[in-house]
Write a protein that holds these residues in place. Structure first.
Motif, PDB file in Angstrom:
ATOM      1  N   ASP A  98       0.846  -1.189   0.000  1.00 19.52           N
ATOM      2  CA  ASP A  98       0.000   0.000   0.000  1.00 19.52           C
ATOM      3  C   ASP A  98       0.884   1.243   0.000  1.00 19.52           C
ATOM      4  OD1 ASP A  98      -2.305   1.466  -0.144  1.00 19.52           O
ATOM      5  OD2 ASP A  98      -2.979   1.062   1.897  1.00 19.52           O
ATOM      6  N   ASP A  99       0.277   2.359  -0.318  1.00 16.39           N
ATOM      7  CA  ASP A  99       1.075   3.591  -0.381  1.00 16.39           C
ATOM      8  C   ASP A  99       1.456   4.100   0.997  1.00 16.39           C
ATOM      9  OD1 ASP A  99      -1.564   4.236   0.225  1.00 16.39           O
ATOM     10  OD2 ASP A  99      -1.788   5.768  -1.310  1.00 16.39           O
ATOM     11  N   ILE A 100       0.472   4.087   1.907  1.00 19.19           N
ATOM     12  CA  ILE A 100       0.732   4.734   3.202  1.00 19.19           C
ATOM     13  C   ILE A 100      -0.051   4.060   4.312  1.00 19.19           C
ATOM     14  CG2 ILE A 100      -1.073   6.493   2.819  1.00 19.19           C
ATOM     15  CD1 ILE A 100       0.843   8.537   4.173  1.00 19.19           C
ATOM     16  N   ASP A 102      -1.812   4.807   7.573  1.00 24.28           N
ATOM     17  CA  ASP A 102      -2.338   5.964   8.300  1.00 24.28           C
ATOM     18  C   ASP A 102      -3.061   5.465   9.550  1.00 24.28           C
ATOM     19  OD1 ASP A 102      -3.207   8.490   8.990  1.00 24.28           O
ATOM     20  OD2 ASP A 102      -4.804   8.575   7.505  1.00 24.28           O
ATOM     21  N   THR A 103      -4.377   5.270   9.470  1.00 24.45           N
ATOM     22  CA  THR A 103      -5.074   4.720  10.642  1.00 24.45           C
ATOM     23  C   THR A 103      -4.765   3.230  10.812  1.00 24.45           C
ATOM     24  OG1 THR A 103      -7.049   4.053   9.417  1.00 24.45           O
ATOM     25  CG2 THR A 103      -7.013   6.292  10.272  1.00 24.45           C
ATOM     26  N   GLY A 104      -4.340   2.591   9.724  1.00 25.01           N
ATOM     27  CA  GLY A 104      -4.041   1.162   9.770  1.00 25.01           C
ATOM     28  C   GLY A 104      -5.225   0.293   9.383  1.00 25.01           C
ATOM     29  N   ARG A 105      -6.381   0.902   9.179  1.00 27.79           N
ATOM     30  CA  ARG A 105      -7.593   0.109   8.895  1.00 27.79           C
ATOM     31  C   ARG A 105      -7.462  -0.672   7.593  1.00 27.79           C
ATOM     32  NH1 ARG A 105     -10.416   4.861  10.699  1.00 27.79           N
ATOM     33  NH2 ARG A 105     -11.132   4.518  12.820  1.00 27.79           N
ATOM     34  N   THR A 106      -6.957  -0.022   6.574  1.00 27.81           N
ATOM     35  CA  THR A 106      -6.878  -0.697   5.269  1.00 27.81           C
ATOM     36  C   THR A 106      -6.034  -1.970   5.374  1.00 27.81           C
ATOM     37  OG1 THR A 106      -7.038   1.446   4.197  1.00 27.81           O
ATOM     38  CG2 THR A 106      -6.327  -0.386   2.823  1.00 27.81           C
ATOM     39  N   LEU A 107      -4.816  -1.829   5.880  1.00 31.02           N
ATOM     40  CA  LEU A 107      -3.951  -3.006   5.959  1.00 31.02           C
ATOM     41  C   LEU A 107      -4.542  -4.072   6.865  1.00 31.02           C
ATOM     42  CD1 LEU A 107      -0.158  -2.054   6.020  1.00 31.02           C
ATOM     43  CD2 LEU A 107      -1.555  -2.929   4.150  1.00 31.02           C
ATOM     44  N   PHE A 151      -0.905  15.557   5.759  1.00 33.11           N
ATOM     45  CA  PHE A 151      -1.437  15.022   4.515  1.00 33.11           C
ATOM     46  C   PHE A 151      -0.438  15.234   3.377  1.00 33.11           C
ATOM     47  CE2 PHE A 151      -4.068  14.591   0.776  1.00 33.11           C
ATOM     48  CZ  PHE A 151      -4.831  13.491   1.111  1.00 33.11           C
ATOM     49  N   VAL A 152      -0.074  14.145   2.708  1.00 34.30           N
ATOM     50  CA  VAL A 152       0.931  14.225   1.645  1.00 34.30           C
ATOM     51  C   VAL A 152       0.364  13.714   0.323  1.00 34.30           C
ATOM     52  CG1 VAL A 152       2.913  14.061   3.194  1.00 34.30           C
ATOM     53  CG2 VAL A 152       1.885  11.957   2.304  1.00 34.30           C
ATOM     54  N   VAL A 153       0.966  14.153  -0.753  1.00 35.17           N
ATOM     55  CA  VAL A 153       0.564  13.695  -2.093  1.00 35.17           C
ATOM     56  C   VAL A 153       1.817  13.413  -2.916  1.00 35.17           C
ATOM     57  CG1 VAL A 153      -1.641  14.960  -2.154  1.00 35.17           C
ATOM     58  CG2 VAL A 153       0.446  16.074  -2.996  1.00 35.17           C
TER      59      VAL A 153
HETATM   60  P1  IMP Z   1      -5.583   3.840   6.533  1.00 28.74           P
HETATM   61  O1  IMP Z   1      -6.599   2.783   6.248  1.00 28.74           O
HETATM   62  O2  IMP Z   1      -6.132   4.945   7.397  1.00 28.74           O
HETATM   63  O3  IMP Z   1      -4.251   3.334   7.032  1.00 28.74           O
HETATM   64  O4  IMP Z   1      -5.356   4.650   5.204  1.00 28.74           O
HETATM   65  C1  IMP Z   1      -4.766   4.155   4.142  1.00 28.74           C
HETATM   66  C2  IMP Z   1      -5.238   4.865   2.905  1.00 28.74           C
HETATM   67  O5  IMP Z   1      -5.614   6.222   3.120  1.00 28.74           O
HETATM   68  C3  IMP Z   1      -4.081   4.917   1.955  1.00 28.74           C
HETATM   69  O6  IMP Z   1      -4.117   3.811   1.113  1.00 28.74           O
HETATM   70  C4  IMP Z   1      -4.276   6.219   1.226  1.00 28.74           C
HETATM   71  O7  IMP Z   1      -5.026   5.995   0.041  1.00 28.74           O
HETATM   72  C5  IMP Z   1      -5.071   7.088   2.155  1.00 28.74           C
HETATM   73  N1  IMP Z   1      -4.232   8.105   2.828  1.00 28.74           N
HETATM   74  C6  IMP Z   1      -3.881   8.154   4.124  1.00 28.74           C
HETATM   75  N2  IMP Z   1      -3.097   9.211   4.405  1.00 28.74           N
HETATM   76  C7  IMP Z   1      -2.947   9.860   3.237  1.00 28.74           C
HETATM   77  C8  IMP Z   1      -2.213  11.061   2.857  1.00 28.74           C
HETATM   78  O8  IMP Z   1      -1.536  11.730   3.648  1.00 28.74           O
HETATM   79  N3  IMP Z   1      -2.301  11.387   1.535  1.00 28.74           N
HETATM   80  C9  IMP Z   1      -3.011  10.688   0.615  1.00 28.74           C
HETATM   81  N4  IMP Z   1      -3.694   9.576   0.925  1.00 28.74           N
HETATM   82  C10 IMP Z   1      -3.661   9.171   2.228  1.00 28.74           C
END
Ligand code: IMP
Ligand code: MG
Length: 178
Positions: A98-100, A102-107, A151-153
């Motif tokens: 995955d790209d990032i 963040d909250t960790g929910r996706t992974l 927030f990054v891009v």
């Molecule tokens: P999580 O489920 O909160 O860990 O978020 C993961 C998904 O949120 C990533 O796959 C991104 O698509 C999106 N995301 C989280 N933080 C950023 C950010 O800073 N910039 C752009 N996309 C983000």
């Protein structure tokens, strides 16, 4: 596009050097045999393309469409699987990209599903991990860079579908986040 960037956080050269070392780590860690790579679209597309070309191994590539941000600046709190079919992962060694983080929910959600589908092992790799308390207690096995909670891009990451093709990771100007 460039005018919307407040500052460059990680430039292209630094990313490339880090991908060299990440690919070596992965190559050493995975047991001999094929790897099934699961790319989470669309964010991990650029990262995965550059990383996988550095891994001289037999691997197959699968993509999964999941949505968690729904285009905004904050996580929606749910993770939706958008594909009709789920890749065949039974008894396979999986590298989930995955790209990032963040909250960790996706992974957390995707790794759980992969295990339910019978994957032999799931290892995850992210280009970026935000230094913050996560909603889900997950860590990635391979992390390109730890960054602050902003927030990054760029380099695959978007804001409302834009900026994915920037060759670096940058912080978006507040004025561009409307
Ligand atoms: P999580 O489920 O909160 O860990 O978020 C993961 C998904 O949120 C990533 O796959 C991104 O698509 C999106 N995301 C989280 N933080 C950023 C950010 O800073 N910039 C752009 N996309 C983000
Ligand atoms: Mg996204």
């Amino acid at each position: 596009m460039k005018n919307d960037i407040e500052r460059i956080l990680i430039d292209e050269e630094v990313i490339e050097r880090r991908l060299d070392s990440m690919a070596k780590e992965i190559e050493l860690d995975f047991p001999a045999g094929p790897i099934v790579v699961i790319i989470l679209l669309k964010g991990a597309l650029v990262f995965a393309a550059d990383l996988l070309r550095r891994i001289p191994r037999e691997l197959s590539i699968e993509c999964l469409n999941v949505a968690s941000y729904h285009g905004g600046l904050e996580s929606s709190g749910t993770v939706d699987f958008l594909d009709r079919h789920f890749p065949e992962v039974k008894d396979r060694h999986i590298l989930l990209l995955d790209d990032i983080l963040d909250t960790g929910r996706t992974l957390a959600v995707v790794a759980k599903r992969l295990k339910e589908e019978g994957a032999a092992a799931v290892h995850s790799g992210v280009l970026l991990a935000k230094d913050k308390k996560r909603a889900e207690d997950v860590a990635a096995d391979y992390v390109g860079f730890e960054i602050g909670d902003e927030f990054v891009v760029g380099y695959g990451l978007d804001y409302k579908g834009k900026y994915r093709n920037l060759p670096y990771v940058g912080v978006l100007k507040l004025s561009a986040a409307i």
